[in-house]
Design a protein around this motif. Structure first.
Motif, PDB file in Angstrom:
ATOM      1  N   LEU A  67     -28.449   8.334  40.934  1.00  0.00           N
ATOM      2  CA  LEU A  67     -27.080   8.059  40.482  1.00  0.00           C
ATOM      3  C   LEU A  67     -27.084   7.438  39.083  1.00  0.00           C
ATOM      4  CD1 LEU A  67     -25.559   6.471  43.720  1.00  0.00           C
ATOM      5  CD2 LEU A  67     -25.180   8.787  42.849  1.00  0.00           C
ATOM      6  N   LEU A  68     -28.000   6.507  38.876  1.00  0.00           N
ATOM      7  CA  LEU A  68     -28.100   5.849  37.574  1.00  0.00           C
ATOM      8  C   LEU A  68     -28.575   6.823  36.496  1.00  0.00           C
ATOM      9  CD1 LEU A  68     -29.683   2.470  38.755  1.00  0.00           C
ATOM     10  CD2 LEU A  68     -27.299   2.878  38.104  1.00  0.00           C
ATOM     11  N   LEU A  69     -29.531   7.657  36.846  1.00  0.00           N
ATOM     12  CA  LEU A  69     -30.028   8.644  35.890  1.00  0.00           C
ATOM     13  C   LEU A  69     -28.945   9.657  35.537  1.00  0.00           C
ATOM     14  CD1 LEU A  69     -33.629   9.215  37.303  1.00  0.00           C
ATOM     15  CD2 LEU A  69     -32.987   7.942  35.233  1.00  0.00           C
ATOM     16  N   GLU A  70     -28.178  10.085  36.528  1.00  0.00           N
ATOM     17  CA  GLU A  70     -27.076  11.023  36.301  1.00  0.00           C
ATOM     18  C   GLU A  70     -26.017  10.409  35.386  1.00  0.00           C
ATOM     19  OE1 GLU A  70     -23.656  12.799  39.117  1.00  0.00           O
ATOM     20  OE2 GLU A  70     -25.709  13.148  39.837  1.00  0.00           O
ATOM     21  N   ALA A  71     -25.862   9.089  35.452  1.00  0.00           N
ATOM     22  CA  ALA A  71     -24.899   8.380  34.607  1.00  0.00           C
ATOM     23  C   ALA A  71     -25.507   8.023  33.247  1.00  0.00           C
ATOM     24  CB  ALA A  71     -24.415   7.120  35.309  1.00  0.00           C
ATOM     25  N   HIS A  72     -26.659   8.600  32.937  1.00  0.00           N
ATOM     26  CA  HIS A  72     -27.343   8.439  31.650  1.00  0.00           C
ATOM     27  C   HIS A  72     -27.967   7.062  31.448  1.00  0.00           C
ATOM     28  CE1 HIS A  72     -25.718  12.331  30.704  1.00  0.00           C
ATOM     29  NE2 HIS A  72     -24.501  11.889  30.975  1.00  0.00           N
ATOM     30  N   ALA A  73     -28.548   6.523  32.513  1.00  0.00           N
ATOM     31  CA  ALA A  73     -29.297   5.274  32.372  1.00  0.00           C
ATOM     32  C   ALA A  73     -30.466   5.529  31.425  1.00  0.00           C
ATOM     33  CB  ALA A  73     -29.809   4.802  33.727  1.00  0.00           C
ATOM     34  N   ASP A  74     -30.675   4.619  30.514  1.00  0.00           N
ATOM     35  CA  ASP A  74     -31.733   4.743  29.507  1.00  0.00           C
ATOM     36  C   ASP A  74     -33.057   4.285  30.111  1.00  0.00           C
ATOM     37  OD1 ASP A  74     -33.414   4.666  27.307  1.00  0.00           O
ATOM     38  OD2 ASP A  74     -31.978   3.606  26.027  1.00  0.00           O
ATOM     39  N   THR A  75     -33.983   5.226  30.272  1.00  0.00           N
ATOM     40  CA  THR A  75     -35.283   4.911  30.877  1.00  0.00           C
ATOM     41  C   THR A  75     -36.227   4.201  29.911  1.00  0.00           C
ATOM     42  OG1 THR A  75     -36.132   7.085  30.289  1.00  0.00           O
ATOM     43  CG2 THR A  75     -35.142   6.859  32.480  1.00  0.00           C
ATOM     44  N   SER A  76     -35.834   4.092  28.646  1.00  0.00           N
ATOM     45  CA  SER A  76     -36.731   3.477  27.657  1.00  0.00           C
ATOM     46  C   SER A  76     -36.433   2.006  27.395  1.00  0.00           C
ATOM     47  CB  SER A  76     -36.658   4.250  26.336  1.00  0.00           C
ATOM     48  OG  SER A  76     -35.375   4.112  25.748  1.00  0.00           O
ATOM     49  N   VAL A  77     -35.413   1.446  28.042  1.00  0.00           N
ATOM     50  CA  VAL A  77     -35.072   0.036  27.825  1.00  0.00           C
ATOM     51  C   VAL A  77     -36.197  -0.847  28.362  1.00  0.00           C
ATOM     52  CG1 VAL A  77     -33.460  -1.827  28.422  1.00  0.00           C
ATOM     53  CG2 VAL A  77     -32.589   0.461  27.926  1.00  0.00           C
ATOM     54  N   ASP A 106     -40.265  -8.772  29.714  1.00  0.00           N
ATOM     55  CA  ASP A 106     -41.703  -8.654  29.953  1.00  0.00           C
ATOM     56  C   ASP A 106     -42.284  -7.426  29.264  1.00  0.00           C
ATOM     57  OD1 ASP A 106     -41.713 -10.937  31.564  1.00  0.00           O
ATOM     58  OD2 ASP A 106     -41.204  -9.767  33.353  1.00  0.00           O
ATOM     59  N   GLY A 107     -41.432  -6.690  28.537  1.00  0.00           N
ATOM     60  CA  GLY A 107     -41.879  -5.496  27.831  1.00  0.00           C
ATOM     61  C   GLY A 107     -42.016  -4.275  28.734  1.00  0.00           C
ATOM     62  N   GLU A 108     -41.419  -4.325  29.936  1.00  0.00           N
ATOM     63  CA  GLU A 108     -41.543  -3.218  30.880  1.00  0.00           C
ATOM     64  C   GLU A 108     -40.299  -2.339  30.892  1.00  0.00           C
ATOM     65  OE1 GLU A 108     -44.257  -4.243  34.664  1.00  0.00           O
ATOM     66  OE2 GLU A 108     -42.386  -5.396  34.586  1.00  0.00           O
ATOM     67  N   THR A 109     -40.526  -1.037  30.917  1.00  0.00           N
ATOM     68  CA  THR A 109     -39.451  -0.080  31.153  1.00  0.00           C
ATOM     69  C   THR A 109     -39.373   0.144  32.664  1.00  0.00           C
ATOM     70  OG1 THR A 109     -40.894   1.851  31.101  1.00  0.00           O
ATOM     71  CG2 THR A 109     -39.979   1.107  28.969  1.00  0.00           C
ATOM     72  N   PRO A 110     -38.325   0.799  33.140  1.00  0.00           N
ATOM     73  CA  PRO A 110     -38.281   1.127  34.572  1.00  0.00           C
ATOM     74  C   PRO A 110     -39.508   1.941  35.012  1.00  0.00           C
ATOM     75  CG  PRO A 110     -36.114   1.374  33.623  1.00  0.00           C
ATOM     76  CD  PRO A 110     -37.053   1.123  32.478  1.00  0.00           C
ATOM     77  N   LEU A 111     -39.981   2.848  34.169  1.00  0.00           N
ATOM     78  CA  LEU A 111     -41.176   3.638  34.487  1.00  0.00           C
ATOM     79  C   LEU A 111     -42.404   2.740  34.619  1.00  0.00           C
ATOM     80  CD1 LEU A 111     -42.487   6.397  34.970  1.00  0.00           C
ATOM     81  CD2 LEU A 111     -42.700   6.645  32.475  1.00  0.00           C
ATOM     82  N   ASP A 112     -42.521   1.748  33.741  1.00  0.00           N
ATOM     83  CA  ASP A 112     -43.640   0.802  33.826  1.00  0.00           C
ATOM     84  C   ASP A 112     -43.624   0.059  35.167  1.00  0.00           C
ATOM     85  OD1 ASP A 112     -44.468   1.446  31.209  1.00  0.00           O
ATOM     86  OD2 ASP A 112     -43.243  -0.159  30.332  1.00  0.00           O
TER      87      ASP A 112
END
Length: 196
Positions: free
Chosen positions: A158-168, A172-178
């Protein structure tokens, strides 16, 4: 006929952390912030009556307070900056959230630390109402950071569909992917990579 306690009677009471009515200590004083209503002071700040009602999932009290004074809709308590909407979100109360959104509660007001329950319906309501999907809290985390941390595979799409920025990056210097990598949530990692 319904009667309500007078302001003087309310001033002699406060809601404890156990959410039970108890008398005030003699040295405590009530703080009036809205006409006819008493805020509940404690060492951490003042809890607005409507915020307490939202925390308690008391829909009738929330509705009654807003009918008395529409200025309560976006009022923030001095304790943590919570609004009635934030309080209802923290408790995952979809009925109160829906009611507040219909009354045009400001979805982008922030508190000092905002980590709420992330149920799918709640997120959908907030996104439809125009919530900033990339808003960060005091630690630099977005809803996507928390959804990854909590392994919430229903909310992440849902967040990704709403264009959540995965690079924020958070503080701690972490992205959601991290976060997904660190916690070894491989399904979430795959979801986020597909969105890069």
């Amino acid at each position: 006929m319904l009667t309500f306690p007078s302001a003087a009677l309310k001033a002699k009471m406060y809601i404890s952390k156990a959410e039970a009515w108890k008398p005030l200590e003699p040295n405590m004083q009530s703080c009036l912030t809205c006409p006819g209503e008493i805020s509940v002071p404690d060492a951490k700040g003042t809890i607005q009556p409507i915020c307490q009602a939202a925390y308690n999932n008391d829909f009738n009290e929330v509705r009654l307070l807003l009918e008395r004074n529409s200025k309560y809709l976006n009022i923030q308590d001095s304790r943590g900056g919570d609004t009635p909407l934030i309080c209802a979100c923290k408790k995952g109360n979809n009925q109160i959230v829906s009611y507040l959104l219909k009354r045009n509660a400001n979805v982008n007001l922030r508190n000092k630390v905002s980590k709420t329950k992330q149920n799918e319906n709640l997120i959908k309501m907030l996104l439809r109402a125009g919530a900033d999907v990339n808003a960060t809290d005091s630690s630099g985390c977005t809803a996507l950071h928390y959804a990854c941390e909590m392994r919430n595979q229903e909310v992440i799409p849902l967040l990704l569909e709403a264009h959540a920025d995965t690079s924020v990056k958070n503080q701690d210097g972490e992205t959601p992917l991290d976060i997904a990598r660190r916690l070894q949530f491989h399904n979430i990692e795959s979801m986020l990579r597909r969105n890069l």
